[in-house]
Scaffold this active site. Structure first.
Site, PDB file in Angstrom:
ATOM      1  N   ARG A 172      -7.026 129.325  58.808  1.00 37.51           N
ATOM      2  CA  ARG A 172      -6.380 130.562  58.355  1.00 37.51           C
ATOM      3  C   ARG A 172      -7.072 131.118  57.112  1.00 37.51           C
ATOM      4  O   ARG A 172      -6.977 132.297  56.827  1.00 37.51           O
ATOM      5  CB  ARG A 172      -4.914 130.273  57.967  1.00 37.51           C
ATOM      6  CG  ARG A 172      -3.991 130.057  59.138  1.00 37.51           C
ATOM      7  CD  ARG A 172      -2.652 129.516  58.635  1.00 37.51           C
ATOM      8  NE  ARG A 172      -1.949 130.415  57.728  1.00 37.51           N
ATOM      9  CZ  ARG A 172      -1.145 131.395  58.099  1.00 37.51           C
ATOM     10  NH1 ARG A 172      -0.953 131.634  59.367  1.00 37.51           N
ATOM     11  NH2 ARG A 172      -0.523 132.131  57.196  1.00 37.51           N
ATOM     12  N   ARG A 176     -16.055 132.502  51.911  1.00 37.20           N
ATOM     13  CA  ARG A 176     -16.992 133.626  51.771  1.00 37.20           C
ATOM     14  C   ARG A 176     -18.069 133.328  50.756  1.00 37.20           C
ATOM     15  O   ARG A 176     -17.773 132.783  49.701  1.00 37.20           O
ATOM     16  CB  ARG A 176     -16.270 134.859  51.231  1.00 37.20           C
ATOM     17  CG  ARG A 176     -15.254 135.428  52.111  1.00 37.20           C
ATOM     18  CD  ARG A 176     -14.843 136.789  51.546  1.00 37.20           C
ATOM     19  NE  ARG A 176     -13.617 137.170  52.204  1.00 37.20           N
ATOM     20  CZ  ARG A 176     -12.454 137.287  51.590  1.00 37.20           C
ATOM     21  NH1 ARG A 176     -12.365 137.099  50.290  1.00 37.20           N
ATOM     22  NH2 ARG A 176     -11.391 137.610  52.277  1.00 37.20           N
ATOM     23  N   ARG A 249       8.965 122.335  58.912  1.00 33.96           N
ATOM     24  CA  ARG A 249       8.798 121.962  57.519  1.00 33.96           C
ATOM     25  C   ARG A 249       9.769 122.839  56.740  1.00 33.96           C
ATOM     26  O   ARG A 249       9.840 124.055  56.961  1.00 33.96           O
ATOM     27  CB  ARG A 249       7.342 122.239  57.126  1.00 33.96           C
ATOM     28  CG  ARG A 249       6.936 121.663  55.830  1.00 33.96           C
ATOM     29  CD  ARG A 249       6.832 120.148  55.880  1.00 33.96           C
ATOM     30  NE  ARG A 249       6.468 119.678  54.547  1.00 33.96           N
ATOM     31  CZ  ARG A 249       6.982 118.601  53.986  1.00 33.96           C
ATOM     32  NH1 ARG A 249       7.870 117.857  54.621  1.00 33.96           N
ATOM     33  NH2 ARG A 249       6.606 118.238  52.784  1.00 33.96           N
ATOM     34  N   ARG A 280       3.451 126.180  44.819  1.00 34.89           N
ATOM     35  CA  ARG A 280       3.019 127.403  44.144  1.00 34.89           C
ATOM     36  C   ARG A 280       4.114 127.967  43.272  1.00 34.89           C
ATOM     37  O   ARG A 280       5.302 127.655  43.455  1.00 34.89           O
ATOM     38  CB  ARG A 280       2.508 128.453  45.129  1.00 34.89           C
ATOM     39  CG  ARG A 280       3.359 128.668  46.349  1.00 34.89           C
ATOM     40  CD  ARG A 280       2.588 129.481  47.409  1.00 34.89           C
ATOM     41  NE  ARG A 280       3.287 129.460  48.681  1.00 34.89           N
ATOM     42  CZ  ARG A 280       2.778 129.838  49.832  1.00 34.89           C
ATOM     43  NH1 ARG A 280       1.557 130.299  49.906  1.00 34.89           N
ATOM     44  NH2 ARG A 280       3.494 129.767  50.941  1.00 34.89           N
ATOM     45  N   GLU A 300       7.972 126.895  44.452  1.00 32.64           N
ATOM     46  CA  GLU A 300       8.181 126.635  45.878  1.00 32.64           C
ATOM     47  C   GLU A 300       7.904 125.158  46.168  1.00 32.64           C
ATOM     48  O   GLU A 300       6.779 124.693  46.012  1.00 32.64           O
ATOM     49  CB  GLU A 300       7.229 127.538  46.664  1.00 32.64           C
ATOM     50  CG  GLU A 300       7.390 127.463  48.155  1.00 32.64           C
ATOM     51  CD  GLU A 300       6.557 128.534  48.879  1.00 32.64           C
ATOM     52  OE1 GLU A 300       6.472 129.689  48.392  1.00 32.64           O
ATOM     53  OE2 GLU A 300       5.972 128.197  49.913  1.00 32.64           O
ATOM     54  N   TYR A 348       3.768 129.624  64.295  1.00 32.45           N
ATOM     55  CA  TYR A 348       3.410 129.883  62.891  1.00 32.45           C
ATOM     56  C   TYR A 348       2.880 131.319  62.844  1.00 32.45           C
ATOM     57  O   TYR A 348       1.693 131.570  62.771  1.00 32.45           O
ATOM     58  CB  TYR A 348       2.340 128.877  62.469  1.00 32.45           C
ATOM     59  CG  TYR A 348       1.939 128.840  61.002  1.00 32.45           C
ATOM     60  CD1 TYR A 348       2.530 129.651  60.043  1.00 32.45           C
ATOM     61  CD2 TYR A 348       0.947 127.960  60.583  1.00 32.45           C
ATOM     62  CE1 TYR A 348       2.134 129.584  58.714  1.00 32.45           C
ATOM     63  CE2 TYR A 348       0.550 127.886  59.259  1.00 32.45           C
ATOM     64  CZ  TYR A 348       1.138 128.703  58.334  1.00 32.45           C
ATOM     65  OH  TYR A 348       0.733 128.636  57.023  1.00 32.45           O
ATOM     66  N   ASP A 350       2.307 135.184  61.530  1.00 29.74           N
ATOM     67  CA  ASP A 350       2.291 136.127  60.417  1.00 29.74           C
ATOM     68  C   ASP A 350       3.147 137.333  60.809  1.00 29.74           C
ATOM     69  O   ASP A 350       3.376 137.581  61.986  1.00 29.74           O
ATOM     70  CB  ASP A 350       0.854 136.583  60.131  1.00 29.74           C
ATOM     71  CG  ASP A 350       0.058 135.515  59.392  1.00 29.74           C
ATOM     72  OD1 ASP A 350       0.670 134.719  58.666  1.00 29.74           O
ATOM     73  OD2 ASP A 350      -1.173 135.480  59.558  1.00 29.74           O
TER      74      ASP A 350
HETATM   75  N1  UDP Z   1      -4.515 125.778  51.577  1.00 26.05           N
HETATM   76  C1  UDP Z   1      -5.082 124.884  50.693  1.00 26.05           C
HETATM   77  N2  UDP Z   1      -5.114 125.201  49.362  1.00 26.05           N
HETATM   78  C2  UDP Z   1      -4.610 126.345  48.887  1.00 26.05           C
HETATM   79  C3  UDP Z   1      -4.023 127.264  49.793  1.00 26.05           C
HETATM   80  C4  UDP Z   1      -3.981 126.942  51.135  1.00 26.05           C
HETATM   81  O1  UDP Z   1      -5.548 123.836  51.086  1.00 26.05           O
HETATM   82  O2  UDP Z   1      -4.654 126.555  47.666  1.00 26.05           O
HETATM   83  C5  UDP Z   1      -4.496 125.413  53.017  1.00 26.05           C
HETATM   84  C6  UDP Z   1      -3.301 124.552  53.357  1.00 26.05           C
HETATM   85  O3  UDP Z   1      -3.724 123.622  54.323  1.00 26.05           O
HETATM   86  C7  UDP Z   1      -2.341 125.536  53.972  1.00 26.05           C
HETATM   87  C8  UDP Z   1      -3.274 126.472  54.705  1.00 26.05           C
HETATM   88  O4  UDP Z   1      -4.413 126.543  53.849  1.00 26.05           O
HETATM   89  O5  UDP Z   1      -1.431 124.910  54.834  1.00 26.05           O
HETATM   90  C9  UDP Z   1      -2.719 127.849  54.983  1.00 26.05           C
HETATM   91  O6  UDP Z   1      -2.356 128.468  53.768  1.00 26.05           O
HETATM   92  P1  UDP Z   1      -1.617 129.863  53.730  1.00 26.05           P
HETATM   93  O7  UDP Z   1      -1.688 130.357  52.352  1.00 26.05           O
HETATM   94  O8  UDP Z   1      -2.128 130.706  54.832  1.00 26.05           O
HETATM   95  O9  UDP Z   1      -0.134 129.414  54.069  1.00 26.05           O
HETATM   96  P2  UDP Z   1       1.217 130.243  53.968  1.00 26.05           P
HETATM   97  O10 UDP Z   1       0.968 131.384  53.051  1.00 26.05           O
HETATM   98  O11 UDP Z   1       1.539 130.631  55.391  1.00 26.05           O
HETATM   99  O12 UDP Z   1       2.177 129.266  53.425  1.00 26.05           O
END
Ligand code: UDP
Length: 368
Positions: A172, A176, A249, A280, A300, A348, A350
């Site tokens: 996901r 870059r 989860r 976060r 969170e 899952y 978006d």
């Molecule tokens: N992820 C990570 N570090 C970060 C942010 C995301 O390893 O700082 C990985 C982690 O495995 C996570 C996945 O990227 O489950 C998807 O993150 P995303 O931000 O897309 O998740 P959401 O916003 O749906 O909670």
């Protein structure tokens, strides 16, 4: 049979609201019910001191689907917010997603060539096709970034070792070799001005909505109230968990008001080390460029989930997908019920994909 409505829509989140809007527009009689006491599902925001708090976790709208972008713009004007979260690893701050800013800070380098050389060297740890999230991550960004920015965060979020998680989750995130901190690759992005709740309320304008009504509790009354039911709750709960319960989860949020204007300087800071219990901290005002004298922040915490709690992330592993397939078979036998959305389809999703999927259903049902 004499039905009171053409459609009963169970769940006033984006899937249900889009379908309700489109059915109502076509002259159908529509009733929407939701067991929560508000509309908008997990997009729901609560306004405090002029700041929209994302009550069920941060939602940033992003899409490359032009028809979905045009669709949502009928109901809200979107601001120019671009998600550029920052990761905090033991006090070191790194830009996300993984890009030249991250690589430069991590290795004190300047050019894409230098970054590529380091990552190429580090990814030698993995040979063959990545079999799990750990291997996928290392082959994408090398061991340093994996150890500092991925491992701890991912294992907290999912409550499992990275070696036991599917590789697709990490795909996901963009990687870059440019100095570009935009978290998403999508063409369109923003936050609806006035908040998500207002956007969903606009979709539901003119439609009868009953809140605080649990379909499963009042099944006798609602099962035969409409010709067709659009069900957006958990599919396994609908069938009384007859095949077993699907795993999710869970999340827990702690929100506080701080007497300062700007606490962390960005909407999202990820805490990527394993021993901090939250993943976060969200500072909500930054989603809408707020300048209020106070601010609201939310920690969170991912956590294990048990039946009956709010379900957040479907655990799309083989075991759960097999179980879901059994419910799909049961669903086929329910002639007048269509299951949709994140909980109805155990995906899952978006936000944009939820809306796209609801619009697909509209096409199928109304043959357009
Ligand atoms: N992820 C990570 N570090 C970060 C942010 C995301 O390893 O700082 C990985 C982690 O495995 C996570 C996945 O990227 O489950 C998807 O993150 P995303 O931000 O897309 O998740 P959401 O916003 O749906 O909670």
């Amino acid at each position: 049979m004499n039905y009171q409505y053409d459609y009963l829509i169970v769940g006033a989140g984006p899937f249900g609201a889009v379908f309700a809007h489109e059915a109502y527009k076509r002259g159908k009689s529509v009733l929407v019910i939701d067991r929560r006491n508000h509309v908008a599902g997990n997009l729901y925001c609560e306004s405090k001191d002029g700041i929209n708090i994302h009550v069920y976790g941060a939602h940033i709208f992003h899409t490359s689907l032009k028809h979905v972008w045009d669709y949502v713009n009928q109901f809200a004007e979107f601001n120019h917010y671009v998600n550029s979260p920052v990761a905090n690893y033991k006090g070191e701050m790194y830009n996300l997603p993984f890009n030249m800013n991250t690589f430069s800070k991590m290795w004190n380098i300047r050019t894409p060539k230098e970054a590529e050389a380091i990552i190429t060297e580090q990814r030698k740890a993995i040979t063959g096709n990545p079999k799990n999230l750990e291997e996928q991550a290392i082959s994408l960004v090398g061991t340093d970034i994996y150890e500092k920015l991925i491992k701890g965060y991912t294992e907290k979020q999912w409550g499992r070792k990275c070696t036991e998680l599917p590789a697709f989750i990490i795909k996901r995130l963009p990687v870059r070799y440019t100095y570009d901190n935009n978290y998403f690759n999508d063409r369109y992005q923003g936050i609806p001005e006035g908040g998500y709740t207002k956007m969903i309320e606009r979709m539901l304008e003119g439609i009868e909505v009953r809140l605080g009504v649990d379909f499963l509790v009042h099944r006798d009354e609602y099962q035969s109230i409409a010709k067709k039911i659009i069900y957006t709750g958990p599919i396994d709960e609908y069938f009384g968990y007859s095949e077993g319960s699907l795993e999710y989860r869970g999340l827990h949020f702690e929100t506080e008001c701080l007497e300062e204007e700007n606490h962390q300087g960005v909407a999202v800071v990820n805490y990527t080390e394993g021993n901090i219990p939250y993943t976060r901290i969200i500072e909500h005002k930054h989603f809408e460029f707020g300048t209020q004298p106070v601010t609201y922040v939310t920690k969170e915490y991912p956590r294990d989930w048990t039946v009956g709690e709010e379900a957040y992330y479907p655990v799309n592993d083989v075991k759960n997908l097999d179980l879901y397939a059994k419910y799909v078979e049961l669903a086929k036998q329910e002639d007048n019920v269509i299951f949709g959305g994140r909980l109805g389809e155990y995906k899952y999703y978006d936000m944009d994909k939820v809306i796209a999927s609801s619009l697909e259903l509209v096409k199928r049902v109304f043959i357009i």
